[in-house]
Design a protein around this motif. Sequence first.
Motif, PDB file in Angstrom:
ATOM      1  N   LEU A   1      11.003 -11.991 -10.871  1.00  0.00           N
ATOM      2  CA  LEU A   1      10.370 -10.684 -11.009  1.00  0.00           C
ATOM      3  C   LEU A   1       8.884 -10.824 -10.701  1.00  0.00           C
ATOM      4  O   LEU A   1       8.175 -11.600 -11.345  1.00  0.00           O
ATOM      5  CB  LEU A   1      10.553 -10.132 -12.424  1.00  0.00           C
ATOM      6  N   LEU A   2       8.423 -10.074  -9.688  1.00  0.00           N
ATOM      7  CA  LEU A   2       7.003 -10.070  -9.331  1.00  0.00           C
ATOM      8  C   LEU A   2       6.259  -9.128 -10.283  1.00  0.00           C
ATOM      9  O   LEU A   2       6.497  -7.920 -10.281  1.00  0.00           O
ATOM     10  CB  LEU A   2       6.826  -9.612  -7.890  1.00  0.00           C
ATOM     11  N   VAL A   3       5.398  -9.674 -11.104  1.00  0.00           N
ATOM     12  CA  VAL A   3       4.680  -8.875 -12.095  1.00  0.00           C
ATOM     13  C   VAL A   3       3.654  -7.968 -11.443  1.00  0.00           C
ATOM     14  O   VAL A   3       3.504  -6.799 -11.807  1.00  0.00           O
ATOM     15  CB  VAL A   3       4.003  -9.798 -13.129  1.00  0.00           C
ATOM     16  N   ASP A   4       2.929  -8.488 -10.463  1.00  0.00           N
ATOM     17  CA  ASP A   4       1.866  -7.718  -9.803  1.00  0.00           C
ATOM     18  C   ASP A   4       2.449  -6.960  -8.618  1.00  0.00           C
ATOM     19  O   ASP A   4       2.991  -7.568  -7.681  1.00  0.00           O
ATOM     20  CB  ASP A   4       0.735  -8.641  -9.347  1.00  0.00           C
ATOM     21  N   HIS A   5       2.317  -5.638  -8.643  1.00  0.00           N
ATOM     22  CA  HIS A   5       2.962  -4.823  -7.608  1.00  0.00           C
ATOM     23  C   HIS A   5       2.364  -5.046  -6.223  1.00  0.00           C
ATOM     24  O   HIS A   5       2.990  -4.761  -5.209  1.00  0.00           O
ATOM     25  CB  HIS A   5       2.866  -3.332  -7.975  1.00  0.00           C
ATOM     26  N   ASP A   6       1.118  -5.561  -6.163  1.00  0.00           N
ATOM     27  CA  ASP A   6       0.485  -5.800  -4.864  1.00  0.00           C
ATOM     28  C   ASP A   6       0.652  -7.242  -4.390  1.00  0.00           C
ATOM     29  O   ASP A   6       0.002  -7.671  -3.437  1.00  0.00           O
ATOM     30  CB  ASP A   6      -1.001  -5.446  -4.937  1.00  0.00           C
ATOM     31  N   LEU A   7       1.544  -7.994  -5.069  1.00  0.00           N
ATOM     32  CA  LEU A   7       1.835  -9.373  -4.667  1.00  0.00           C
ATOM     33  C   LEU A   7       3.198  -9.394  -3.986  1.00  0.00           C
ATOM     34  O   LEU A   7       4.175  -8.871  -4.527  1.00  0.00           O
ATOM     35  CB  LEU A   7       1.843 -10.287  -5.899  1.00  0.00           C
ATOM     36  N   SER A   8       3.276  -9.992  -2.786  1.00  0.00           N
ATOM     37  CA  SER A   8       4.528 -10.005  -2.041  1.00  0.00           C
ATOM     38  C   SER A   8       5.191 -11.369  -2.135  1.00  0.00           C
ATOM     39  O   SER A   8       4.532 -12.396  -2.352  1.00  0.00           O
ATOM     40  CB  SER A   8       4.280  -9.665  -0.568  1.00  0.00           C
ATOM     41  N   LYS A   9       6.491 -11.368  -1.927  1.00  0.00           N
ATOM     42  CA  LYS A   9       7.246 -12.622  -1.928  1.00  0.00           C
ATOM     43  C   LYS A   9       6.736 -13.555  -0.844  1.00  0.00           C
ATOM     44  O   LYS A   9       6.643 -14.779  -1.055  1.00  0.00           O
ATOM     45  CB  LYS A   9       8.732 -12.320  -1.721  1.00  0.00           C
TER      46      LYS A   9
ATOM     47  N   VAL B   1      16.966 -24.201 -20.925  1.00  0.00           N
ATOM     48  CA  VAL B   1      17.496 -23.903 -19.594  1.00  0.00           C
ATOM     49  C   VAL B   1      19.007 -24.099 -19.542  1.00  0.00           C
ATOM     50  O   VAL B   1      19.717 -23.345 -18.883  1.00  0.00           O
ATOM     51  CB  VAL B   1      16.773 -24.749 -18.528  1.00  0.00           C
ATOM     52  N   GLN B   2      19.524 -25.094 -20.238  1.00  0.00           N
ATOM     53  CA  GLN B   2      20.964 -25.336 -20.223  1.00  0.00           C
ATOM     54  C   GLN B   2      21.732 -24.294 -21.029  1.00  0.00           C
ATOM     55  O   GLN B   2      22.884 -23.984 -20.714  1.00  0.00           O
ATOM     56  CB  GLN B   2      21.269 -26.740 -20.772  1.00  0.00           C
ATOM     57  N   ARG B   3      21.127 -23.714 -22.048  1.00  0.00           N
ATOM     58  CA  ARG B   3      21.831 -22.753 -22.901  1.00  0.00           C
ATOM     59  C   ARG B   3      21.821 -21.342 -22.322  1.00  0.00           C
ATOM     60  O   ARG B   3      22.682 -20.528 -22.648  1.00  0.00           O
ATOM     61  CB  ARG B   3      21.196 -22.721 -24.299  1.00  0.00           C
ATOM     62  N   CYS B   4      20.853 -21.015 -21.479  1.00  0.00           N
ATOM     63  CA  CYS B   4      20.730 -19.635 -21.021  1.00  0.00           C
ATOM     64  C   CYS B   4      21.816 -19.296 -20.000  1.00  0.00           C
ATOM     65  O   CYS B   4      22.380 -20.170 -19.332  1.00  0.00           O
ATOM     66  CB  CYS B   4      19.345 -19.377 -20.430  1.00  0.00           C
ATOM     67  N   GLY B   5      22.110 -17.995 -19.895  1.00  0.00           N
ATOM     68  CA  GLY B   5      23.037 -17.538 -18.870  1.00  0.00           C
ATOM     69  C   GLY B   5      22.306 -17.078 -17.631  1.00  0.00           C
ATOM     70  O   GLY B   5      22.813 -17.197 -16.517  1.00  0.00           O
ATOM     71  N   LEU B   6      21.081 -16.555 -17.818  1.00  0.00           N
ATOM     72  CA  LEU B   6      20.262 -16.067 -16.712  1.00  0.00           C
ATOM     73  C   LEU B   6      18.844 -16.580 -16.887  1.00  0.00           C
ATOM     74  O   LEU B   6      18.338 -16.668 -18.006  1.00  0.00           O
ATOM     75  CB  LEU B   6      20.246 -14.535 -16.686  1.00  0.00           C
ATOM     76  N   PHE B   7      18.213 -16.890 -15.783  1.00  0.00           N
ATOM     77  CA  PHE B   7      16.839 -17.382 -15.828  1.00  0.00           C
ATOM     78  C   PHE B   7      15.954 -16.364 -15.114  1.00  0.00           C
ATOM     79  O   PHE B   7      16.147 -16.089 -13.913  1.00  0.00           O
ATOM     80  CB  PHE B   7      16.730 -18.751 -15.166  1.00  0.00           C
ATOM     81  N   LEU B   8      14.996 -15.796 -15.844  1.00  0.00           N
ATOM     82  CA  LEU B   8      14.150 -14.718 -15.329  1.00  0.00           C
ATOM     83  C   LEU B   8      12.692 -15.174 -15.257  1.00  0.00           C
ATOM     84  O   LEU B   8      11.940 -15.027 -16.220  1.00  0.00           O
ATOM     85  CB  LEU B   8      14.259 -13.477 -16.222  1.00  0.00           C
ATOM     86  N   PRO B   9      12.267 -15.762 -14.146  1.00  0.00           N
ATOM     87  CA  PRO B   9      10.864 -16.189 -14.037  1.00  0.00           C
ATOM     88  C   PRO B   9       9.953 -15.026 -13.667  1.00  0.00           C
ATOM     89  O   PRO B   9      10.243 -14.247 -12.757  1.00  0.00           O
ATOM     90  CB  PRO B   9      10.915 -17.224 -12.899  1.00  0.00           C
ATOM     91  N   LEU B  10       8.847 -14.866 -14.393  1.00  0.00           N
ATOM     92  CA  LEU B  10       7.839 -13.862 -14.078  1.00  0.00           C
ATOM     93  C   LEU B  10       6.792 -14.503 -13.179  1.00  0.00           C
ATOM     94  O   LEU B  10       6.132 -15.472 -13.562  1.00  0.00           O
ATOM     95  CB  LEU B  10       7.177 -13.329 -15.355  1.00  0.00           C
ATOM     96  N   ILE B  11       6.653 -13.962 -11.982  1.00  0.00           N
ATOM     97  CA  ILE B  11       5.766 -14.530 -10.969  1.00  0.00           C
ATOM     98  C   ILE B  11       4.603 -13.576 -10.762  1.00  0.00           C
ATOM     99  O   ILE B  11       4.796 -12.365 -10.591  1.00  0.00           O
ATOM    100  CB  ILE B  11       6.532 -14.763  -9.651  1.00  0.00           C
ATOM    101  N   SER B  12       3.390 -14.105 -10.791  1.00  0.00           N
ATOM    102  CA  SER B  12       2.203 -13.253 -10.741  1.00  0.00           C
ATOM    103  C   SER B  12       1.055 -13.991 -10.075  1.00  0.00           C
ATOM    104  O   SER B  12       1.165 -15.161  -9.699  1.00  0.00           O
ATOM    105  CB  SER B  12       1.797 -12.860 -12.170  1.00  0.00           C
ATOM    106  N   ARG B  13      -0.065 -13.289  -9.954  1.00  0.00           N
ATOM    107  CA  ARG B  13      -1.271 -13.953  -9.465  1.00  0.00           C
ATOM    108  C   ARG B  13      -1.692 -15.071 -10.416  1.00  0.00           C
ATOM    109  O   ARG B  13      -2.299 -16.055  -9.997  1.00  0.00           O
ATOM    110  CB  ARG B  13      -2.403 -12.928  -9.320  1.00  0.00           C
ATOM    111  N   LYS B  14      -1.395 -14.905 -11.705  1.00  0.00           N
ATOM    112  CA  LYS B  14      -1.748 -15.932 -12.683  1.00  0.00           C
ATOM    113  C   LYS B  14      -0.948 -17.210 -12.436  1.00  0.00           C
ATOM    114  O   LYS B  14      -1.495 -18.317 -12.497  1.00  0.00           O
ATOM    115  CB  LYS B  14      -1.486 -15.416 -14.101  1.00  0.00           C
ATOM    116  N   THR B  15       0.361 -17.064 -12.191  1.00  0.00           N
ATOM    117  CA  THR B  15       1.171 -18.272 -11.950  1.00  0.00           C
ATOM    118  C   THR B  15       0.782 -18.922 -10.630  1.00  0.00           C
ATOM    119  O   THR B  15       0.839 -20.145 -10.498  1.00  0.00           O
ATOM    120  CB  THR B  15       2.670 -17.936 -11.952  1.00  0.00           C
TER     121      THR B  15
END
Length: 503
Positions: free
Chosen positions: A450-458, A404-418
């Motif tokens: 990034l929302l992985v599942d298209h039918d999942l809303s923020k 986490v400290q080395r990265c420039g951008l953090f891209l979490p994938l959010i889904s029904r699984k998470t």
Amino acid sequence: MSSEMTASSSNDIGTTVSDWGSMEWELLLMRIQARRVIPVIGPDLVLVEPSAVDQADWEAPAGSMTVESYLAYRLAHEWSKSNKTPEIHPRDLPGHPKLNDFVCLYLDRGGSREGLDQFYGHVAALFARTKIITDPTAVIPAESIRLPETLVQLAEITDFNLFLTTAGDTLLERVIRKVRPGPEPTSPSPGFSNEYPMDLPAEAGTARAPIVYHLFGQFGVEARSFALTEDDLLDYIVSLQTRSPSLGRLSDALKSNQLLLLGGGFSDWLARFIMRTAKPRLLNAEEILADDVTDPSLRRFLQRFSPKTTILPGGGAAFVATLHEKWTDWMRQKKEGAVTSPSQEEPLAPVMPPKVAFISYAREDQKSAHLLRAALKAAGVEAWFDQEQLEAGDNWDAKIRLNVQRCGLFLPLISRKTEARIEGYFRREWKAAALRRDSIDDTVPFIFPLLVDHDLSKASVQRVPKEFLVAQWVQCLSDGGIPGSYVEKVKSAYELWNSDSLM
């Protein structure tokens, strides 16, 4: 046959996957194509069809049976025809007999323990005399068996080049030689025995040499050359544990690949042994058990000590048929250019480089992580994700802080699984990223959900750090594709992080 199978609920038998859908199949196919999956063939996967004449002579139930049941009936029939003592007839055997059942009858009726050694050679001779029929329409003569389509389907999945079997027969080797023509092997299939513990050959798993390893020996005339009795099985297990240092290649293969346990018939303690031998860190093992697991003790064990193991009810043969169908279609799409092979991707660095885009995901969303990395790479963005994730003995906090400290951008994938998982390696990453967000200037973008599942809303997502809610979220396309707008946003931020202004 349906092209989908349903995994049992995690509340029912302890698997972390509640729905075995297209994403799970794709991930398994990717691992198979990368030669990261080893099928483990259990005692009940191969059901052979004896001749009707033989079954009538044995007074055995009509229908298919395991190879071991066939040999147990044959052994009892030959024994009774020879008028040997103690008297044993096929009708004396229990339903679905094992060779151990014949041996127990022999001992219970006064047979000597010294006389047990003769049965190893008898079984080997019976198997050698058995004619193998592959034509599904041919009449089956006496002393013959018809092979099921299951073995042919397994052999036709050419990305399987290393098999582990608990059986003593060589039926799979015969089928592989027929399905994958090539030079005859220069040596017999490797296997373990107390007298001759063979390791995997150096070429195991290569495209040139498919290998079938016999975990509990294979039929031979020598006494104890295979696990004939339950006592033999215990001896093999103890020997496998004590002689494991001499089985380095086998041990490495089992630890570094996903196991696909097929065929059922694994007793509670035997299933535990196989999994524990293969994966000393069982808590993080991600195996697949294609079997109707009815033993409540095994279910509880997996739930508590191997929660990442997926159990797919329905039986091994049904799973192999579905897998063969999907693999065949996968290979067809690959030839047409519709599938990107993981092996064609640029390999990931073992340690994450600085200022890259770090993709954080739950293991069920690994396919989406691959798709996102490919899309970013095409746009000139260097992206990285922890492909292997962590083992139980790793320094969790140190590795997470470093990434986490080395990265420039953090891209979490959010889904029904998470959303469904209350625990996971990715949650530690998310919390570390949220903490780092507080130390970064508000004008500099860092987190890109990034929302992985298209039918999942923020609005419906609840299990994310509050720092994620401040960021602008983007949703995947209906087919799972990565939106171009998301790639452009990440690319702009990536260029900012790697510019001189943020040195």
